[in-house]
Motif scaffolding. Structure first.
Motif, PDB file in Angstrom:
ATOM      1  N   THR A 177       0.836  -1.197   0.000  1.00 34.06           N
ATOM      2  CA  THR A 177       0.000   0.000   0.000  1.00 34.06           C
ATOM      3  C   THR A 177       0.871   1.248   0.000  1.00 34.06           C
ATOM      4  O   THR A 177       2.043   1.207   0.380  1.00 34.06           O
ATOM      5  N   ILE A 178       0.280   2.329  -0.427  1.00 31.01           N
ATOM      6  CA  ILE A 178       0.936   3.632  -0.405  1.00 31.01           C
ATOM      7  C   ILE A 178       0.097   4.574   0.445  1.00 31.01           C
ATOM      8  O   ILE A 178      -1.105   4.728   0.210  1.00 31.01           O
ATOM      9  N   SER A 179       0.714   5.177   1.430  1.00 30.96           N
ATOM     10  CA  SER A 179       0.095   6.253   2.195  1.00 30.96           C
ATOM     11  C   SER A 179       0.835   7.527   1.799  1.00 30.96           C
ATOM     12  O   SER A 179       1.983   7.724   2.188  1.00 30.96           O
ATOM     13  N   PRO A 180       0.245   8.383   0.957  1.00 29.65           N
ATOM     14  CA  PRO A 180       0.959   9.546   0.427  1.00 29.65           C
ATOM     15  C   PRO A 180       1.634  10.405   1.500  1.00 29.65           C
ATOM     16  O   PRO A 180       2.805  10.762   1.353  1.00 29.65           O
ATOM     17  N   ARG A 181       0.926  10.702   2.563  1.00 30.60           N
ATOM     18  CA  ARG A 181       1.509  11.574   3.580  1.00 30.60           C
ATOM     19  C   ARG A 181       2.682  10.883   4.282  1.00 30.60           C
ATOM     20  O   ARG A 181       3.735  11.501   4.505  1.00 30.60           O
ATOM     21  N   ASN A 182       2.526   9.614   4.611  1.00 32.48           N
ATOM     22  CA  ASN A 182       3.620   8.895   5.272  1.00 32.48           C
ATOM     23  C   ASN A 182       4.828   8.747   4.352  1.00 32.48           C
ATOM     24  O   ASN A 182       5.981   8.807   4.800  1.00 32.48           O
ATOM     25  N   THR A 183       4.563   8.559   3.064  1.00 32.53           N
ATOM     26  CA  THR A 183       5.659   8.448   2.103  1.00 32.53           C
ATOM     27  C   THR A 183       6.444   9.753   2.041  1.00 32.53           C
ATOM     28  O   THR A 183       7.679   9.748   2.050  1.00 32.53           O
ATOM     29  N   ILE A 184       5.734  10.858   1.978  1.00 30.41           N
ATOM     30  CA  ILE A 184       6.403  12.162   1.967  1.00 30.41           C
ATOM     31  C   ILE A 184       7.220  12.354   3.240  1.00 30.41           C
ATOM     32  O   ILE A 184       8.369  12.820   3.194  1.00 30.41           O
ATOM     33  N   ASP A 185       6.667  11.970   4.376  1.00 28.14           N
ATOM     34  CA  ASP A 185       7.382  12.121   5.643  1.00 28.14           C
ATOM     35  C   ASP A 185       8.669  11.299   5.680  1.00 28.14           C
ATOM     36  O   ASP A 185       9.662  11.693   6.301  1.00 28.14           O
ATOM     37  N   ARG A 186       8.656  10.153   5.002  1.00 26.72           N
ATOM     38  CA  ARG A 186       9.839   9.283   5.021  1.00 26.72           C
ATOM     39  C   ARG A 186      10.960   9.781   4.113  1.00 26.72           C
ATOM     40  O   ARG A 186      12.134   9.615   4.431  1.00 26.72           O
TER      41      ARG A 186
ATOM     42  N   ILE B 101       5.230  21.847   0.932  1.00 27.65           N
ATOM     43  CA  ILE B 101       5.018  22.036  -0.501  1.00 27.65           C
ATOM     44  C   ILE B 101       4.660  20.719  -1.176  1.00 27.65           C
ATOM     45  O   ILE B 101       3.870  20.674  -2.123  1.00 27.65           O
ATOM     46  N   PHE B 102       5.193  19.596  -0.661  1.00 26.23           N
ATOM     47  CA  PHE B 102       4.855  18.287  -1.215  1.00 26.23           C
ATOM     48  C   PHE B 102       3.440  17.878  -0.830  1.00 26.23           C
ATOM     49  O   PHE B 102       2.718  17.283  -1.645  1.00 26.23           O
ATOM     50  N   TYR B 103       3.025  18.190   0.401  1.00 24.45           N
ATOM     51  CA  TYR B 103       1.636  17.933   0.786  1.00 24.45           C
ATOM     52  C   TYR B 103       0.693  18.680  -0.163  1.00 24.45           C
ATOM     53  O   TYR B 103      -0.328  18.144  -0.620  1.00 24.45           O
ATOM     54  N   GLU B 104       1.038  19.940  -0.443  1.00 22.19           N
ATOM     55  CA  GLU B 104       0.174  20.796  -1.265  1.00 22.19           C
ATOM     56  C   GLU B 104       0.107  20.319  -2.710  1.00 22.19           C
ATOM     57  O   GLU B 104      -0.967  20.282  -3.320  1.00 22.19           O
ATOM     58  N   LYS B 105       1.253  19.934  -3.268  1.00 20.11           N
ATOM     59  CA  LYS B 105       1.332  19.592  -4.682  1.00 20.11           C
ATOM     60  C   LYS B 105       0.923  18.150  -4.982  1.00 20.11           C
ATOM     61  O   LYS B 105       0.427  17.855  -6.081  1.00 20.11           O
ATOM     62  N   CYS B 106       1.134  17.244  -4.039  1.00 24.77           N
ATOM     63  CA  CYS B 106       0.969  15.816  -4.341  1.00 24.77           C
ATOM     64  C   CYS B 106      -0.225  15.158  -3.668  1.00 24.77           C
ATOM     65  O   CYS B 106      -0.509  13.986  -3.936  1.00 24.77           O
ATOM     66  N   ILE B 107      -0.910  15.878  -2.791  1.00 27.14           N
ATOM     67  CA  ILE B 107      -2.086  15.321  -2.115  1.00 27.14           C
ATOM     68  C   ILE B 107      -3.249  16.274  -2.322  1.00 27.14           C
ATOM     69  O   ILE B 107      -3.195  17.432  -1.918  1.00 27.14           O
ATOM     70  N   THR B 108      -4.304  15.799  -2.967  1.00 33.24           N
ATOM     71  CA  THR B 108      -5.479  16.618  -3.196  1.00 33.24           C
ATOM     72  C   THR B 108      -6.563  16.246  -2.182  1.00 33.24           C
ATOM     73  O   THR B 108      -6.422  15.285  -1.421  1.00 33.24           O
ATOM     74  N   GLU B 109      -7.644  17.002  -2.213  1.00 34.72           N
ATOM     75  CA  GLU B 109      -8.751  16.708  -1.294  1.00 34.72           C
ATOM     76  C   GLU B 109      -9.407  15.373  -1.623  1.00 34.72           C
ATOM     77  O   GLU B 109     -10.082  14.785  -0.786  1.00 34.72           O
ATOM     78  N   ASP B 110      -9.189  14.896  -2.854  1.00 37.45           N
ATOM     79  CA  ASP B 110      -9.777  13.623  -3.266  1.00 37.45           C
ATOM     80  C   ASP B 110      -8.820  12.441  -3.100  1.00 37.45           C
ATOM     81  O   ASP B 110      -9.227  11.290  -3.298  1.00 37.45           O
ATOM     82  N   THR B 111      -7.579  12.714  -2.755  1.00 40.58           N
ATOM     83  CA  THR B 111      -6.595  11.631  -2.634  1.00 40.58           C
ATOM     84  C   THR B 111      -6.920  10.763  -1.422  1.00 40.58           C
ATOM     85  O   THR B 111      -7.047  11.284  -0.306  1.00 40.58           O
ATOM     86  N   PRO B 112      -7.055   9.457  -1.602  1.00 36.45           N
ATOM     87  CA  PRO B 112      -7.318   8.584  -0.447  1.00 36.45           C
ATOM     88  C   PRO B 112      -6.165   8.630   0.555  1.00 36.45           C
ATOM     89  O   PRO B 112      -5.015   8.899   0.192  1.00 36.45           O
ATOM     90  N   THR B 113      -6.485   8.360   1.813  1.00 41.97           N
ATOM     91  CA  THR B 113      -5.446   8.312   2.848  1.00 41.97           C
ATOM     92  C   THR B 113      -4.409   7.247   2.518  1.00 41.97           C
ATOM     93  O   THR B 113      -3.212   7.431   2.754  1.00 41.97           O
ATOM     94  N   SER B 114      -4.849   6.155   1.947  1.00 42.81           N
ATOM     95  CA  SER B 114      -3.942   5.102   1.482  1.00 42.81           C
ATOM     96  C   SER B 114      -4.634   4.339   0.356  1.00 42.81           C
ATOM     97  O   SER B 114      -5.861   4.376   0.232  1.00 42.81           O
ATOM     98  N   PHE B 115      -3.843   3.675  -0.457  1.00 44.47           N
ATOM     99  CA  PHE B 115      -4.384   2.893  -1.564  1.00 44.47           C
ATOM    100  C   PHE B 115      -3.381   1.805  -1.927  1.00 44.47           C
ATOM    101  O   PHE B 115      -2.210   1.844  -1.530  1.00 44.47           O
TER     102      PHE B 115
END
Length: 241
Positions: A157-166, A175-189
């Motif tokens: 699985t990919i958790s966008p926020r956790n991946t950015i943090d790592r 800036i990565f949260y803003e550019k790579c995570i939208t309001e529609d992006t699932p918490t994980s997939f």
């Protein structure tokens, strides 16, 4: 409806072409919608032909047209079920040039499509890394290396926020949260790299003075890139076999 969604100056005008077709093999109804550039659709006229469709697809603007096919799979009397295929070269994360068509006009969502979500997140990260670290090629190389590791590891699985943090240093994460995570992006997939196999199999470094370096991802642990003591030169070290 399409005109209402096409309300930004950077979205080119064009024609919406709708085809009613039959899949002769499966005997299923197919609806095809193509948003084509004016130069490809203007001379088609009232009667569409196979050649006309070919002319649209093979036109100089083929990378700009958008197409979706809806294949009817079921009709239970209360609702219709369709299998949908979408083509869009501009299909990337947070792309208004893509969302107005597939989301705003067609009403489609990619939140159940792990292949698309993985591709969109990877490409959004790669684009942001290139932009944020444009002036620091070593930081850029390290971030790209960490991103490839994330895509190639055994995690399912990919958790966008956790991946950015790592992989991104603390001061740059917002800036990565803003550019790579939208309001529609699932918490994980689910991680499915089918759409980006070729991109994550090669590590590429952008070096100063427009030089580039690339090598297979499997050999990445044998490569070390650093600066010399004066911070003026980039040193590439390759371990012996």
């Amino acid at each position: 409806m399409l005109a209402n969604e096409q309300n930004r100056k950077n979205i080119p005008s064009g024609f919406l072409i709708i085809l009613d077709a039959i899949d002769a093999i499966l005997n299923q109804e197919v609806e095809v919608l193509i948003k084509a550039e004016s130069q490809t659709a203007f001379n088609i006229g009232r009667h569409m032909s196979i050649q006309a469709v070919k002319d649209i697809i093979m036109s100089p603007a083929s990378k700009l047209y958008k197409a979706a096919s809806f294949i009817k799979t079921a009709n239970n009397g209360l609702s219709l079920d369709y299998e949908v295929w979408l083509f869009d070269e501009q299909f990337t994360t947070r792309s208004s040039l893509a969302e107005y068509f597939y989301k705003g006009f067609l009403g489609l969502s990619v939140n159940d499509n792990d292949k698309a979500l993985t591709k969109m997140f990877f490409e959004g990260m790669a684009k942001t890394i290139k932009s944020v670290y444009a002036g620091d090629k070593i930081a850029q190389a390290n971030a790209n290396s960490a991103l490839l590791n994330e895509m190639n590891n055994q995690e399912r699985t990919i958790s966008p926020r956790n991946t950015i943090d790592r992989i991104i240093q603390v001061n740059d994460r917002d800036i990565f949260y803003e550019k790579c995570i939208t309001e529609d992006t699932p918490t994980s997939f689910g991680k499915d790299t089918s759409f980006i196999t070729s991109k994550i199999s090669v590590m590429r470094y952008d070096l100063p003075q427009s030089f580039k370096c690339s090598f297979p991802y499997d050999n990445m642990n044998n490569i070390e890139i650093d600066r010399d003591s004066d911070e003026h030169n980039v040193i590439i070290k390759i371990a012996k076999d």
